[in-house]
Design a protein around this motif. Structure first.
Motif, PDB file in Angstrom:
ATOM      1  N   ASP A   1     -18.907-134.917  -5.378  1.00 37.79           N
ATOM      2  CA  ASP A   1     -18.129-134.079  -6.292  1.00 37.79           C
ATOM      3  C   ASP A   1     -18.886-134.116  -7.633  1.00 37.79           C
ATOM      4  O   ASP A   1     -18.903-135.145  -8.318  1.00 37.79           O
ATOM      5  CB  ASP A   1     -16.722-134.673  -6.418  1.00 37.79           C
TER       6      ASP A   1
ATOM      7  N   ASP B   1     -18.476-132.692 -10.588  1.00 43.93           N
ATOM      8  CA  ASP B   1     -17.750-132.889 -11.850  1.00 43.93           C
ATOM      9  C   ASP B   1     -17.431-134.366 -12.044  1.00 43.93           C
ATOM     10  O   ASP B   1     -17.585-134.914 -13.126  1.00 43.93           O
ATOM     11  CB  ASP B   1     -16.466-132.052 -11.860  1.00 43.93           C
ATOM     12  N   ARG B   2     -16.997-134.970 -10.964  1.00 45.65           N
ATOM     13  CA  ARG B   2     -16.709-136.402 -11.031  1.00 45.65           C
ATOM     14  C   ARG B   2     -17.992-137.178 -11.377  1.00 45.65           C
ATOM     15  O   ARG B   2     -17.992-138.071 -12.223  1.00 45.65           O
ATOM     16  CB  ARG B   2     -16.171-136.850  -9.671  1.00 45.65           C
TER      17      ARG B   2
ATOM     18  N   ALA C   1     -20.684-136.119 -12.922  1.00 43.16           N
ATOM     19  CA  ALA C   1     -21.113-135.866 -14.305  1.00 43.16           C
ATOM     20  C   ALA C   1     -20.255-136.662 -15.284  1.00 43.16           C
ATOM     21  O   ALA C   1     -20.757-137.241 -16.246  1.00 43.16           O
ATOM     22  CB  ALA C   1     -21.038-134.376 -14.613  1.00 43.16           C
ATOM     23  N   ASP C   2     -18.946-136.733 -15.011  1.00 39.92           N
ATOM     24  CA  ASP C   2     -18.055-137.493 -15.903  1.00 39.92           C
ATOM     25  C   ASP C   2     -18.457-138.958 -15.954  1.00 39.92           C
ATOM     26  O   ASP C   2     -18.556-139.561 -17.018  1.00 39.92           O
ATOM     27  CB  ASP C   2     -16.598-137.399 -15.414  1.00 39.92           C
TER      28      ASP C   2
ATOM     29  N   ARG D   1     -24.257-129.834 -15.583  1.00 42.82           N
ATOM     30  CA  ARG D   1     -22.954-130.398 -15.965  1.00 42.82           C
ATOM     31  C   ARG D   1     -23.114-131.559 -16.945  1.00 42.82           C
ATOM     32  O   ARG D   1     -22.337-131.699 -17.892  1.00 42.82           O
ATOM     33  CB  ARG D   1     -22.202-130.881 -14.719  1.00 42.82           C
TER      34      ARG D   1
ATOM     35  N   ARG E   1     -21.660-131.650 -20.834  1.00 44.84           N
ATOM     36  CA  ARG E   1     -20.743-132.703 -21.304  1.00 44.84           C
ATOM     37  C   ARG E   1     -21.363-133.494 -22.455  1.00 44.84           C
ATOM     38  O   ARG E   1     -20.671-133.914 -23.384  1.00 44.84           O
ATOM     39  CB  ARG E   1     -20.375-133.641 -20.151  1.00 44.84           C
TER      40      ARG E   1
END
Ligand code: NAD
Length: 476
Positions: free
Chosen positions: A257, A259-260, A262-263, A296, A300
């Motif tokens: 995932d 987005d996960r 990248a976070d 991503r 961020r």
């Protein structure tokens, strides 16, 4: 103004010399001055603790646990004030500082409970009794870095004192105020004045402490270069526990995932302004997702708010020192010289004049054997490396001298567990940032990230390091 604590008295250096610490977010502001100690001050501190530690050793485990719990309560009295001091001295954000302030008493309570668990064993014997008993090792030297000036000392002073040792504490010269707060809390809680000393100063003070033969054990957290020097200075007949540098990676597999991923990469790489030993400094991305992940992470990163850690909404404080600032900028230039591509950051923000602020940097096209991929930067800089398979990801993750914290992001639990088994890393994080650890689980690196003599926060190993074990044979 902070002082040394030697022989039960707050005092300056014998030479009368002092050094100053300035706020890294505004270098015009002097946060504190502290004694610029030398070998004579170290000798006085070790002598005082060697003479004064016996009352504490005799106090017994219950009393020692009670005192460490009381010290935790002292540190909990005004967390906001301590956090503000931490921001002014070290530069992290108020939220990060408050997290550290809250974690520290929990550590002391953990070691308080461990004081009651330092057991020996009995062994089957043909006749009589054979048992092991644990005693304090004597004088422990605790030498610490600046990036967690409460949390890391609590993981050294806590267990050393829980086991009944005397402690000479040499904090980083960057964070004298928080060092004093820790010692004040322990003394107020009831650690006898003779059992604890605080000596401020730089590397020479640490070296003099390590070289004093009356010191039985050295617990050190800091750079690998200094740790290796300490290891050879201590020699084989005294003990060392060394927690050192890292070049931590997050592997992102093709099913992740994004987005996960990248976070948690941005959190791990740029939390504490990239100055965590477990901070993410490499991203090893599968070719199929490399570009989408990079996009991503860059987005961020560019959205992060940089500024004085006391300002609301700030997510990234300054670097802690001029040295850290210069070093990070040197690695930005090195990355460019080595042919890597800089996507964002690496420069001071336009509107800042008096602090060590730097925009976080994201590089891609970094070769696994380049210096940018191999050497610890300890600043807000992350390097993307591209791999074509799981096997190559493991190989690249392992291809540095370090082995502290390594992460993997994937929905495939089987491959995640295979990664945990294959990678040479003291800490493995599955779908979590490389930073952030539990206070009750063993902590430590492999390869050049530690001497691997003893893990921190591990009950049994901790009591082995901080106690001397005797085997006693009894016949009636
Ligand atoms: P550093 O090695 O420069 O200094 C650490 C401490 O050692 C300081 O108190 C310093 O004054 C003292 N020192 C310096 N030279 C010495 C010598 N010759 N003998 C004895 N003591 C000496 O590290 P730093 O800049 O304070 O901290 C950053 C480093 O610490 C990074 O490499 C980071 O990865 C590492 N670190 C590791 C962990 C971990 O748990 N593995 C945690 C935090 C920081």
């Amino acid at each position: 103004m902070t002082e040394n604590f030697i022989g039960g008295v707050w005092t300056g250096a014998e030479s009368g010399r002092r050094f100053e610490r300035r706020n890294p977010a505004d270098t015009r502001s002097v946060v504190a001055t502290a004694p610029d100690s030398a070998a004579a001050d170290v000798a006085a501190a070790v002598g005082a603790v060697e003479a004064g530690r016996h009352e504490w050793a005799a106090a017994g485990p219950e009393k020692r646990a009670e005192v460490l719990n009381a010290a935790a309560a002292v540190l909990e009295r005004d967390p906001e004030k301590l956090a503000a001091e931490l921001v002014a001295e070290e530069g992290k954000t108020f939220g990060e500082a408050l997290g550290e302030v809250r974690r520290t008493p929990a550590n002391l309570r953990f070691y308080a409970s461990e004081a009651l668990r330092m057991t020996g064993r009995t062994y089957p014997a043909a006749s009589g009794l054979v048992y092991t008993a644990r005693q304090p090792v004597g004088v422990v030297a605790a030498i610490t870095p600046w990036n967690f000036p409460l949390n890391i000392p609590s993981r050294k002073l806590g267990p050393a004192l829980a086991a009944g040792n005397g402690v000479v504490y040499k904090p980083s010269e960057v964070t004298p105020v928080l060092a004093m707060r820790m010692v004040e809390a322990l003394l107020e809680a009831g650690v006898p004045k003779g059992a604890l000393a605080l000596v401020h100063g730089g590397g020479e003070v640490g070296a003099a402490l390590v070289g004093d033969p009356r010191v039985s054990a050295v617990t050190f957290t800091g750079s690998t270069a200094v740790g290796e020097r300490i290891h050879s200075a201590v020699g084989p007949d005294r003990r060392t526990q060394l927690e050192l540098g890292g070049k931590n990676a997050v592997v992102v597999l093709e099913d992740a995932d994004l987005d996960r991923a990248a976070d948690l990469i941005v959190r791990g790489a740029f939390g504490l302004t990239g100055q965590a030993c477990t901070g993410t400094s490499r991203v090893i991305a599968h070719t199929d997702v490399h570009d989408a992940l990079l996009e991503r992470v860059v987005a961020r990163t560019e959205a992060l708010t940089i500024g004085d850690g006391m300002t609301d909404g700030v997510q990234l404080g300054p670097l802690a020192t001029q040295e850290q600032y210069d070093k990070t900028r040197r690695y930005v230039q090195l990355g460019l010289d080595e042919g890597a591509r800089l996507h964002t950051g690496g420069q001071p923000p336009a509107d800042v004049e008096h602090g060590y602020f730097l925009e976080p940097a994201v590089f891609s096209g970094v070769a696994p054997d380049s210096r940018l991929a191999q050497e610890e930067v300890f600043g807000p800089l992350v390097a993307f490396l591209e791999v074509a398979s799981f096997a190559e990801a493991v190989e690249v993750a392992d291809a540095t001298p370090y082995g502290l914290s390594t992460g993997i992001v994937t929905g495939d639990l089987g491959r995640a567990l295979a990664f945990a088994e294959q990678v040479t890393s003291g800490l493995v994080k599955i779908n979590q940032p490389t930073t952030g650890m539990a206070g009750n689980a063993p902590f430590g690196g492999l390869k050049a990230s530690s001497t691997q003599t003893s893990k921190e926060q591990a009950g049994e190993q901790m009591s082995q390091f901080y106690t001397a074990e005797k085997t006693v044979y009894v016949s009636p």
